[in-house]
Design an enzyme around this catalytic site. Structure first.
Site: not given
Ligand code: SPV
Ligand code: MG
Length: 271
Positions: A37-39, A49, A76, A78, A105, A111, A113-114, A149, A180
């Protein structure tokens, strides 16, 4: 393994993890796939993130997870850390490291965080399809997986745009589509799944904001992978915070002893 895990017909679950320890705990808990996970990795470095860490840092974190478990790692990545040329080098590096697949994505670098507030800039369909084509061209083995994504719902767009993007991304070579959403009920995700015609292309969901939708609900709607992207991270924050605050309050660790893992459990995780 990752291709098998996401193949349509089955339903796999992935755990978002951020280091070797969380990766092992996820494997022991019975997950099928690890989501680098990027987050999670950003949070573990105590930075947002928001495309702050470099590809090298994300790759190193994914490599540690991969080396710590037998599970396939879906990284992930990004936006792919730049344009098509950055994506090509990224694929080369991740594949050589033994990572099973990458997810990129369709947002603009850098980017955000979504799930945060604030505007989200989505890449053009053509621009992102070019990145996917570069990724597919760069991979050396047939096993390597490239997940596209789609951030249409995150950016406030509609299903028709998401479907048009999914079709274009599959045409560009994407092996699977991650759609997403930050909706609270997940209905737009279930609706997208039911509308998806390409029965040979797997669908992936990240049910963070719609936790009442189960993996089985997603499977019924046509999905074959659900990513529990940040629950391990959030659980660790709660647990560390409560325990450490207790120690500063009591000036002793006596009261938390029954609540925290024994050292023998640490040694067991370290094998
Ligand atoms: C992550 O876990 O880094 C994701 C999911 O990309 S989200 O945090 O919902 O973007
Ligand atoms: Mg991410």
């Amino acid at each position: 393994m990752l291709r098998r895990a996401i193949a349509r017909g089955g339903m796999s679950i992935a755990a978002g993890v951020h280091d070797g320890l969380s990766a092992r705990i996820a494997q022991d808990a019975g997950f099928d796939v690890l989501w680098a996970s990027g987050l999670g990795i950003s949070a573990a470095h105590a930075v947002p993130d928001d495309s702050i860490l470099t590809m090298t840092e994300f790759l190193e974190a994914a490599r540690v997870m991969n080396d710590s478990t037998d599970l396939p790692v879906l990284a992930d990545c990004d936006t792919g850390f730049g344009d098509e040329r950055n994506v090509a080098r990224m694929v080369e590096r991740y594949e050589r490291a033994g990572i099973a697949g990458v997810c990129i994505e369709d947002k603009v670098f850098p980017k955000r965080n979504s799930l945060g507030d604030g505007a989200q800039d989505q890449e053009t369909i053509e621009g992102f399809a070019a990145k996917l084509a570069a990724a597919k061209k760069a991979q050396q083995t047939d096993d390597f997986v490239v997940v596209a994504r789609i951030e249409t719902f995150i950016a406030g767009g509609v299903k028709e745009d998401a479907i048009a993007r999914a079709d274009a991304y599959v045409a560009a070579g994407a092996d699977a589509i991650l759609i997403h959403s930050k909706s609270r009920d997940g209905l737009e995700i279930l609706d997208f799944g039911r509308s998806w015609q390409r029965k040979d292309v797997p669908l992936v969901a990240v049910p963070t904001t719609y936790p009442a939708v189960t993996a089985d609900d997603l499977h019924e709607a046509g999905f074959s992978l659900a990513i529990y992207a940040n629950q391990a991270l959030r659980a660790s924050i709660t647990s560390m915070r409560e325990s450490l605050r207790q120690i500063t309050h009591d000036r002793s660790s006596l009261r938390i002893e029954p609540k925290v893992a024994k050292l023998s459990e640490v040694f067991e995780l370290q094998r």
